[in-house]
Design a protein around this motif. Sequence first.
Motif, PDB file in Angstrom:
ATOM      1  N   LEU A  84      -2.585   4.747 -11.844  1.00 35.45           N
ATOM      2  CA  LEU A  84      -2.942   5.807 -10.892  1.00 35.45           C
ATOM      3  C   LEU A  84      -2.393   5.520  -9.494  1.00 35.45           C
ATOM      4  N   PHE A  85      -2.249   4.225  -9.193  1.00 38.39           N
ATOM      5  CA  PHE A  85      -1.721   3.808  -7.887  1.00 38.39           C
ATOM      6  C   PHE A  85      -1.086   2.433  -8.046  1.00 38.39           C
ATOM      7  N   PRO A  86       0.150   2.263  -7.531  1.00 38.20           N
ATOM      8  CA  PRO A  86       0.986   3.225  -6.801  1.00 38.20           C
ATOM      9  C   PRO A  86       1.518   4.313  -7.734  1.00 38.20           C
ATOM     10  N   ASN A  87       1.936   5.419  -7.139  1.00 42.83           N
ATOM     11  CA  ASN A  87       2.489   6.534  -7.900  1.00 42.83           C
ATOM     12  C   ASN A  87       3.647   7.137  -7.117  1.00 42.83           C
ATOM     13  N   VAL A  88       4.280   8.149  -7.668  1.00 40.55           N
ATOM     14  CA  VAL A  88       5.479   8.693  -7.035  1.00 40.55           C
ATOM     15  C   VAL A  88       5.193   9.257  -5.646  1.00 40.55           C
ATOM     16  N   TYR A  89       3.953   9.691  -5.398  1.00 40.41           N
ATOM     17  CA  TYR A  89       3.592  10.260  -4.109  1.00 40.41           C
ATOM     18  C   TYR A  89       3.014   9.215  -3.143  1.00 40.41           C
ATOM     19  N   ASP A  90       2.688   8.050  -3.668  1.00 45.79           N
ATOM     20  CA  ASP A  90       1.898   7.056  -2.926  1.00 45.79           C
ATOM     21  C   ASP A  90       2.396   5.664  -3.330  1.00 45.79           C
ATOM     22  N   GLN A  91       3.588   5.275  -2.826  1.00 43.74           N
ATOM     23  CA  GLN A  91       4.271   4.111  -3.381  1.00 43.74           C
ATOM     24  C   GLN A  91       4.006   2.802  -2.639  1.00 43.74           C
ATOM     25  N   ASP A  92       3.546   2.866  -1.407  1.00 44.99           N
ATOM     26  CA  ASP A  92       3.317   1.641  -0.635  1.00 44.99           C
ATOM     27  C   ASP A  92       1.957   1.062  -1.018  1.00 44.99           C
ATOM     28  N   ASN A  93       1.961  -0.004  -1.823  1.00 46.19           N
ATOM     29  CA  ASN A  93       0.700  -0.550  -2.343  1.00 46.19           C
ATOM     30  C   ASN A  93       0.295  -1.860  -1.678  1.00 46.19           C
ATOM     31  N   TYR A  94       0.884  -2.185  -0.506  1.00 49.03           N
ATOM     32  CA  TYR A  94       0.403  -3.347   0.260  1.00 49.03           C
ATOM     33  C   TYR A  94      -0.666  -2.854   1.221  1.00 49.03           C
ATOM     34  N   LEU A  95      -1.910  -3.268   0.980  1.00 43.93           N
ATOM     35  CA  LEU A  95      -3.050  -2.720   1.702  1.00 43.93           C
ATOM     36  C   LEU A  95      -3.722  -3.775   2.566  1.00 43.93           C
ATOM     37  N   GLN A  96      -4.315  -3.322   3.653  1.00 44.95           N
ATOM     38  CA  GLN A  96      -4.967  -4.224   4.597  1.00 44.95           C
ATOM     39  C   GLN A  96      -6.330  -4.676   4.079  1.00 44.95           C
ATOM     40  N   GLY A  97      -6.642  -5.936   4.341  1.00 47.42           N
ATOM     41  CA  GLY A  97      -7.939  -6.462   3.959  1.00 47.42           C
ATOM     42  C   GLY A  97      -9.052  -5.906   4.833  1.00 47.42           C
ATOM     43  N   GLY A  98     -10.227  -5.718   4.230  1.00 46.44           N
ATOM     44  CA  GLY A  98     -11.388  -5.249   4.978  1.00 46.44           C
ATOM     45  C   GLY A  98     -11.417  -3.767   5.261  1.00 46.44           C
ATOM     46  N   ARG A  99     -10.500  -3.013   4.677  1.00 42.64           N
ATOM     47  CA  ARG A  99     -10.453  -1.570   4.897  1.00 42.64           C
ATOM     48  C   ARG A  99     -10.660  -0.855   3.568  1.00 42.64           C
ATOM     49  N   THR A 100     -11.427   0.228   3.570  1.00 40.98           N
ATOM     50  CA  THR A 100     -11.665   1.000   2.358  1.00 40.98           C
ATOM     51  C   THR A 100     -10.621   2.105   2.243  1.00 40.98           C
ATOM     52  N   TYR A 101     -10.009   2.191   1.072  1.00 38.39           N
ATOM     53  CA  TYR A 101      -8.984   3.195   0.799  1.00 38.39           C
ATOM     54  C   TYR A 101      -9.498   4.182  -0.245  1.00 38.39           C
ATOM     55  N   THR A 102      -9.054   5.424  -0.138  1.00 39.89           N
ATOM     56  CA  THR A 102      -9.283   6.427  -1.173  1.00 39.89           C
ATOM     57  C   THR A 102      -7.927   6.944  -1.629  1.00 39.89           C
ATOM     58  N   LEU A 103      -7.916   7.563  -2.809  1.00 38.02           N
ATOM     59  CA  LEU A 103      -6.681   8.175  -3.302  1.00 38.02           C
ATOM     60  C   LEU A 103      -6.748   9.679  -3.072  1.00 38.02           C
ATOM     61  N   PRO A 104      -5.706  10.267  -2.467  1.00 36.85           N
ATOM     62  CA  PRO A 104      -4.507   9.612  -1.969  1.00 36.85           C
ATOM     63  C   PRO A 104      -4.765   8.812  -0.694  1.00 36.85           C
ATOM     64  N   THR A 105      -3.948   7.768  -0.458  1.00 30.49           N
ATOM     65  CA  THR A 105      -4.086   7.003   0.775  1.00 30.49           C
ATOM     66  C   THR A 105      -3.433   7.767   1.922  1.00 30.49           C
ATOM     67  N   ASP A 106      -3.611   7.259   3.123  1.00 33.39           N
ATOM     68  CA  ASP A 106      -3.008   7.936   4.278  1.00 33.39           C
ATOM     69  C   ASP A 106      -1.498   7.717   4.337  1.00 33.39           C
ATOM     70  N   LYS A 107      -0.969   6.879   3.429  1.00 34.07           N
ATOM     71  CA  LYS A 107       0.484   6.670   3.370  1.00 34.07           C
ATOM     72  C   LYS A 107       1.167   7.629   2.408  1.00 34.07           C
ATOM     73  N   ALA A 108       0.396   8.421   1.670  1.00 33.52           N
ATOM     74  CA  ALA A 108       0.971   9.301   0.651  1.00 33.52           C
ATOM     75  C   ALA A 108       1.899  10.330   1.278  1.00 33.52           C
ATOM     76  N   THR A 109       3.033  10.579   0.632  1.00 33.50           N
ATOM     77  CA  THR A 109       3.977  11.585   1.118  1.00 33.50           C
ATOM     78  C   THR A 109       3.556  12.987   0.704  1.00 33.50           C
ATOM     79  N   THR A 110       2.718  13.075  -0.314  1.00 31.91           N
ATOM     80  CA  THR A 110       2.211  14.357  -0.814  1.00 31.91           C
ATOM     81  C   THR A 110       0.745  14.185  -1.158  1.00 31.91           C
ATOM     82  N   ARG A 111      -0.072  15.160  -0.818  1.00 33.13           N
ATOM     83  CA  ARG A 111      -1.479  15.091  -1.186  1.00 33.13           C
ATOM     84  C   ARG A 111      -1.616  15.369  -2.672  1.00 33.13           C
TER      85      ARG A 111
END
Length: 357
Positions: A84-111
């Motif tokens: 489910l992640f990374p995917n074609v719309y959300d490819q940057d999978n290096y994430l910061q520690g201590g932060r909560t992410y949801t899908l799609p992330t704020d780096k996604a090129t497409t919602r």
Amino acid sequence: MKKALLLAIVFLSVSLFATSVSYDPQGLMFLSRPGASINVNVSLNKGMGSTYYGGESLGLSFSVDRSAYVAVLDIDPSGQIQVLFPNVYDQDNYLQGGRTYTLPTDKATTRYNLQVQSQRGRETIVVVASTSPLNFLGNVFSLFDRYPFPYLSQSINNLSVVIDPVFNTSWGLGYTYFYNSYVPFTVRTTINADRKDANVYVDGIFMGKSPVTTTLEAGPHTVYVYTERNLVYGPATINVQPGSSDFYFSLLPNYVYGYLEVTSIPDGQVYVDGQYAGDTPYKDFEKVGSHTVTVSKWGYHDSKQNVYINKDMVTSVSFTLTEKTEEEKKTDNIILFSIIGVLIAGVVIAVILGASD
């Protein structure tokens, strides 16, 4: 002029499921591997074990306590693994520690939206984290031109082989699951063991340290309980019945064993081959063969003996510890306070550097 965002919908499909998965749930367990130092949290917007119906969006959140490369895997009841992640719309999978992410992330090129289809069953979500790039995703990235959310494997039984390189790094795993289009009949269930803080897995999912109290669907489940000293119960099947189900397991070694009995004057801490085992008076399982037993107590000299454990036999060993002189105790205190001072200084420096970032 504002650009219109394309909405990509990912359908999570599952097959018929009745209180158990059709694959061997041991494929989800990764036991006694070094490097498990990243804490991974994963949650659903309706909670683990909740029910989602066709057309609902699956709200998925996750976090790691240190910066890491992350993959989110969806495992259907047949054992197929989709990324489910990374995917074609959300490819940057290096994430910061201590932060909560949801899908799609704020780096996604497409919602995009994870939308549940109306098919009865249960799915498991696994989040894998590593301080090094996840090389097992190499083939996944190459498939993005054809499949926005490619499959990693057609069988969960291959999962440990596929992601094995992760375990050469600092790594961590997180789990959750949900029911699709039906509300299961659940039972309050407690799983306990005769060993404190034993690791409890149910249907391949790590549920916590014993005793574990949770709700399970009525019917058969696979349970595995183990300690870091390789005392285990299972894998075995338990049958959860209506009402309150309590299970208590006695753990046994998964190796050929005898028994080690240690006494000391005064009482102290027992170390077997350098690993803390307990306090005297002590008696427990031990692997057949030669071992070094050490008894330690603050203010006394350590005492050490070599022993040989025979199969099914009790090997007894006793120690008399010699008290240190006042001068030796003063020296120990100086060393102890010096170590504490260094640790405090390290924490202060880390806080200052963190604040400057």
